[in-house]
Design a protein around this motif. Sequence first.
Motif, PDB file in Angstrom:
ATOM      1  N   LEU A 232       9.174  -1.332  -7.367  1.00 34.11           N
ATOM      2  CA  LEU A 232       8.991  -2.578  -6.616  1.00 34.11           C
ATOM      3  C   LEU A 232       7.614  -2.629  -5.963  1.00 34.11           C
ATOM      4  CD1 LEU A 232      12.501  -2.964  -4.888  1.00 34.11           C
ATOM      5  CD2 LEU A 232      11.686  -4.041  -6.981  1.00 34.11           C
ATOM      6  N   THR A 233       7.129  -1.485  -5.518  1.00 29.75           N
ATOM      7  CA  THR A 233       5.800  -1.435  -4.898  1.00 29.75           C
ATOM      8  C   THR A 233       4.718  -1.714  -5.929  1.00 29.75           C
ATOM      9  OG1 THR A 233       6.617   0.192  -3.306  1.00 29.75           O
ATOM     10  CG2 THR A 233       4.237  -0.024  -3.525  1.00 29.75           C
ATOM     11  N   VAL A 234       4.849  -1.148  -7.115  1.00 30.72           N
ATOM     12  CA  VAL A 234       3.885  -1.406  -8.193  1.00 30.72           C
ATOM     13  C   VAL A 234       3.857  -2.888  -8.539  1.00 30.72           C
ATOM     14  CG1 VAL A 234       3.384  -0.974 -10.625  1.00 30.72           C
ATOM     15  CG2 VAL A 234       4.090   0.918  -9.139  1.00 30.72           C
ATOM     16  N   ALA A 235       5.018  -3.537  -8.488  1.00 35.39           N
ATOM     17  CA  ALA A 235       5.099  -4.961  -8.818  1.00 35.39           C
ATOM     18  C   ALA A 235       4.665  -5.845  -7.657  1.00 35.39           C
ATOM     19  CB  ALA A 235       6.526  -5.322  -9.231  1.00 35.39           C
ATOM     20  N   GLY A 236       4.420  -5.252  -6.503  1.00 38.41           N
ATOM     21  CA  GLY A 236       4.011  -6.034  -5.342  1.00 38.41           C
ATOM     22  C   GLY A 236       5.172  -6.639  -4.585  1.00 38.41           C
ATOM     23  N   ALA A 237       6.403  -6.238  -4.931  1.00 35.60           N
ATOM     24  CA  ALA A 237       7.580  -6.804  -4.253  1.00 35.60           C
ATOM     25  C   ALA A 237       7.886  -6.085  -2.951  1.00 35.60           C
ATOM     26  CB  ALA A 237       8.801  -6.732  -5.182  1.00 35.60           C
ATOM     27  N   MET A 238       7.336  -4.884  -2.767  1.00 36.54           N
ATOM     28  CA  MET A 238       7.522  -4.132  -1.529  1.00 36.54           C
ATOM     29  C   MET A 238       6.151  -3.831  -0.934  1.00 36.54           C
ATOM     30  SD  MET A 238       9.425  -0.440  -0.921  1.00 36.54           S
ATOM     31  CE  MET A 238       9.541   0.267   0.727  1.00 36.54           C
ATOM     32  N   PRO A 239       5.964  -4.115   0.358  1.00 38.63           N
ATOM     33  CA  PRO A 239       4.662  -3.836   0.986  1.00 38.63           C
ATOM     34  C   PRO A 239       4.285  -2.363   0.888  1.00 38.63           C
ATOM     35  CG  PRO A 239       6.006  -5.245   2.396  1.00 38.63           C
ATOM     36  CD  PRO A 239       6.887  -4.786   1.279  1.00 38.63           C
ATOM     37  N   MET A 240       3.001  -2.108   0.618  1.00 38.61           N
ATOM     38  CA  MET A 240       2.545  -0.744   0.404  1.00 38.61           C
ATOM     39  C   MET A 240       2.737   0.135   1.635  1.00 38.61           C
ATOM     40  SD  MET A 240       1.265   1.602  -1.482  1.00 38.61           S
ATOM     41  CE  MET A 240       0.660   0.720  -2.939  1.00 38.61           C
ATOM     42  N   GLN A 241       2.510  -0.409   2.827  1.00 41.71           N
ATOM     43  CA  GLN A 241       2.614   0.417   4.031  1.00 41.71           C
ATOM     44  C   GLN A 241       4.043   0.914   4.255  1.00 41.71           C
ATOM     45  OE1 GLN A 241       1.672  -2.729   3.869  1.00 41.71           O
ATOM     46  NE2 GLN A 241       2.472  -4.005   5.558  1.00 41.71           N
ATOM     47  N   TYR A 242       5.024   0.095   3.913  1.00 40.31           N
ATOM     48  CA  TYR A 242       6.416   0.512   4.044  1.00 40.31           C
ATOM     49  C   TYR A 242       6.759   1.595   3.018  1.00 40.31           C
ATOM     50  CZ  TYR A 242       7.268  -3.436   7.164  1.00 40.31           C
ATOM     51  OH  TYR A 242       7.237  -4.301   8.220  1.00 40.31           O
ATOM     52  N   PHE A 243       6.186   1.470   1.832  1.00 41.98           N
ATOM     53  CA  PHE A 243       6.447   2.472   0.798  1.00 41.98           C
ATOM     54  C   PHE A 243       5.822   3.816   1.163  1.00 41.98           C
ATOM     55  CE2 PHE A 243       5.181   4.667  -3.156  1.00 41.98           C
ATOM     56  CZ  PHE A 243       6.449   4.897  -3.681  1.00 41.98           C
ATOM     57  N   VAL A 244       4.619   3.784   1.745  1.00 40.90           N
ATOM     58  CA  VAL A 244       3.963   5.029   2.159  1.00 40.90           C
ATOM     59  C   VAL A 244       4.792   5.726   3.235  1.00 40.90           C
ATOM     60  CG1 VAL A 244       1.926   6.004   3.281  1.00 40.90           C
ATOM     61  CG2 VAL A 244       1.658   4.247   1.528  1.00 40.90           C
ATOM     62  N   ALA A 245       5.278   4.964   4.217  1.00 46.71           N
ATOM     63  CA  ALA A 245       6.106   5.538   5.273  1.00 46.71           C
ATOM     64  C   ALA A 245       7.413   6.093   4.701  1.00 46.71           C
ATOM     65  CB  ALA A 245       6.401   4.489   6.337  1.00 46.71           C
ATOM     66  N   THR A 246       7.987   5.345   3.761  1.00 50.65           N
ATOM     67  CA  THR A 246       9.221   5.796   3.124  1.00 50.65           C
ATOM     68  C   THR A 246       8.998   7.078   2.339  1.00 50.65           C
ATOM     69  OG1 THR A 246      10.025   3.507   2.928  1.00 50.65           O
ATOM     70  CG2 THR A 246      11.063   5.158   1.515  1.00 50.65           C
ATOM     71  N   SER A 247       7.869   7.162   1.645  1.00 54.35           N
ATOM     72  CA  SER A 247       7.549   8.358   0.862  1.00 54.35           C
ATOM     73  C   SER A 247       7.441   9.588   1.766  1.00 54.35           C
ATOM     74  CB  SER A 247       6.237   8.161   0.098  1.00 54.35           C
ATOM     75  OG  SER A 247       6.336   7.062  -0.782  1.00 54.35           O
ATOM     76  N   ALA A 248       6.823   9.406   2.918  1.00 57.56           N
ATOM     77  CA  ALA A 248       6.675  10.527   3.850  1.00 57.56           C
ATOM     78  C   ALA A 248       8.035  10.991   4.361  1.00 57.56           C
ATOM     79  CB  ALA A 248       5.772  10.116   5.015  1.00 57.56           C
ATOM     80  N   VAL A 249       8.895  10.039   4.722  1.00 58.39           N
ATOM     81  CA  VAL A 249      10.229  10.381   5.239  1.00 58.39           C
ATOM     82  C   VAL A 249      11.060  11.076   4.170  1.00 58.39           C
ATOM     83  CG1 VAL A 249      12.405   9.438   6.111  1.00 58.39           C
ATOM     84  CG2 VAL A 249      10.236   8.563   6.974  1.00 58.39           C
ATOM     85  N   VAL A 250      11.030  10.562   2.945  1.00 57.89           N
ATOM     86  CA  VAL A 250      11.817  11.151   1.858  1.00 57.89           C
ATOM     87  C   VAL A 250      11.330  12.563   1.546  1.00 57.89           C
ATOM     88  CG1 VAL A 250      12.301  10.996  -0.611  1.00 57.89           C
ATOM     89  CG2 VAL A 250      12.485   8.962   0.820  1.00 57.89           C
ATOM     90  N   THR A 251      10.032  12.755   1.469  1.00 52.41           N
ATOM     91  CA  THR A 251       9.475  14.081   1.156  1.00 52.41           C
ATOM     92  C   THR A 251       9.857  15.099   2.225  1.00 52.41           C
ATOM     93  OG1 THR A 251       7.603  13.047   0.015  1.00 52.41           O
ATOM     94  CG2 THR A 251       7.376  15.367   0.659  1.00 52.41           C
ATOM     95  N   VAL A 252       9.623  14.737   3.480  1.00 51.99           N
ATOM     96  CA  VAL A 252       9.952  15.646   4.579  1.00 51.99           C
ATOM     97  C   VAL A 252      11.455  15.916   4.624  1.00 51.99           C
ATOM     98  CG1 VAL A 252       9.976  15.901   7.094  1.00 51.99           C
ATOM     99  CG2 VAL A 252       7.946  15.003   5.949  1.00 51.99           C
ATOM    100  N   GLY A 253      12.251  14.859   4.431  1.00 51.32           N
ATOM    101  CA  GLY A 253      13.704  15.004   4.491  1.00 51.32           C
ATOM    102  C   GLY A 253      14.256  15.949   3.446  1.00 51.32           C
TER     103      GLY A 253
END
Length: 401
Positions: free
Chosen positions: A174-195
């Motif tokens: 969804l982020t690649v398609a522009g349907a999800m804002p990039m800043q939210y995806f970056v924050a989500t990526s950090a949370v998922v990785t750490v989790g």
Amino acid sequence: MEAKTIAMSLPSNRLLILPTSPRSSFVSTSRFSRLPLKRACIGVDSFRGSALTRCNPIVSNRRRLVPVRAIDSEGSPGLEKVKEYEEWDSWTAKFSGGANIPFLMLQLPQIILNAQNLLAGNNTALSAVPWLGMLTGLLGNLSLLSYFVKKKEKEAAVVQTLGVISTYVVLAQLTVAGAMPMQYFVATSAVVTVGIILNALFYFGKLSTTLWRLWEDFITVGGLSVLPQVMWSTFVPLVPNSILPGTTAFVIAVAAVFMSRTGKLPEEGVKFVESLSGWTATLMFMWMPVSQMWTNFLSPDNLKGLSPITMLLSMLGNGLMLPRALFIRDLMWFTGSIWATLFYGYGNILCLYLSNCTSKSFFAASTIGLISWIGLALWRDSAAHGHNSPFRSLKELVFGS
């Protein structure tokens, strides 16, 4: 002095042999010194059927009599009971692990379809996938992952891990398609990785208690903040669009966690706060069928867009975890699984049938299969625990043994 033996006859043609000496009776073990057998009683644990010895009240608490096996020529009912218990324990774990298959199949078609649209340059097609709803589901999976890791439920933890990974892949598309804002995806990526890293370290005993508690506090605050906001957003535009529910819940959650960690809450309050992350994640998943049925009520024509196979897979995935949740007497896990099975999976199948969007045979097969599975789980659980009624298992689940 040479030891002697006393043979005691027991029911069912069993023979119990105890060593004795002229002065007193002892059982010699590798860990303990010679322990007197005064008033020692042989019994069978009603749950596991293992031979037990009741401790001599005179002996120190550090010393316990060890089991003395009975010689059984025809097979012990206690051994048969423990075998049945261990078999059902093994089966419920396998069922829980098997839930990975239907849950993975739920996301796999969406991942493939998104990839096809991205390769074809049809990015706007991905806008139909609600990224906020997917993000909520991912946070729920992450919270439940921590819950099951703490309980050492490996199969259930794997289910939640696959849920986190598969949902994250969809969010990346969804982020690649522009349907999800990039800043939210970056924050989500950090949370998922750490989790995922923290959960893996904790499961293998490589994480300090302080770091784990900080992670638990984080998912508690996050879950309590997201749940009221998702519930409120379900009824927009009937209610005004506002972030007040989430903001208010965030302040309350931070205050509750702070009071818990600083010792300003009683012991019951601390336990309640510690259980919030698991319950909020469960309630988020429980809210999904409510949201779906509300949408069905407002727009009945949207039912044509629901796939009966998708709803069946949801019912199967949650239903496969029911026996394990019941077996280990986990009320939170059982509540979430039975709710999703009945109201999200089967509930939507019922809506599809009433709207003539699925066949009568499909609905009948789903109904018979669901009733049979729940009945089997209750019957086998009561038998494994040595109960005469399946309602005893439900009573223990809700009120404790």
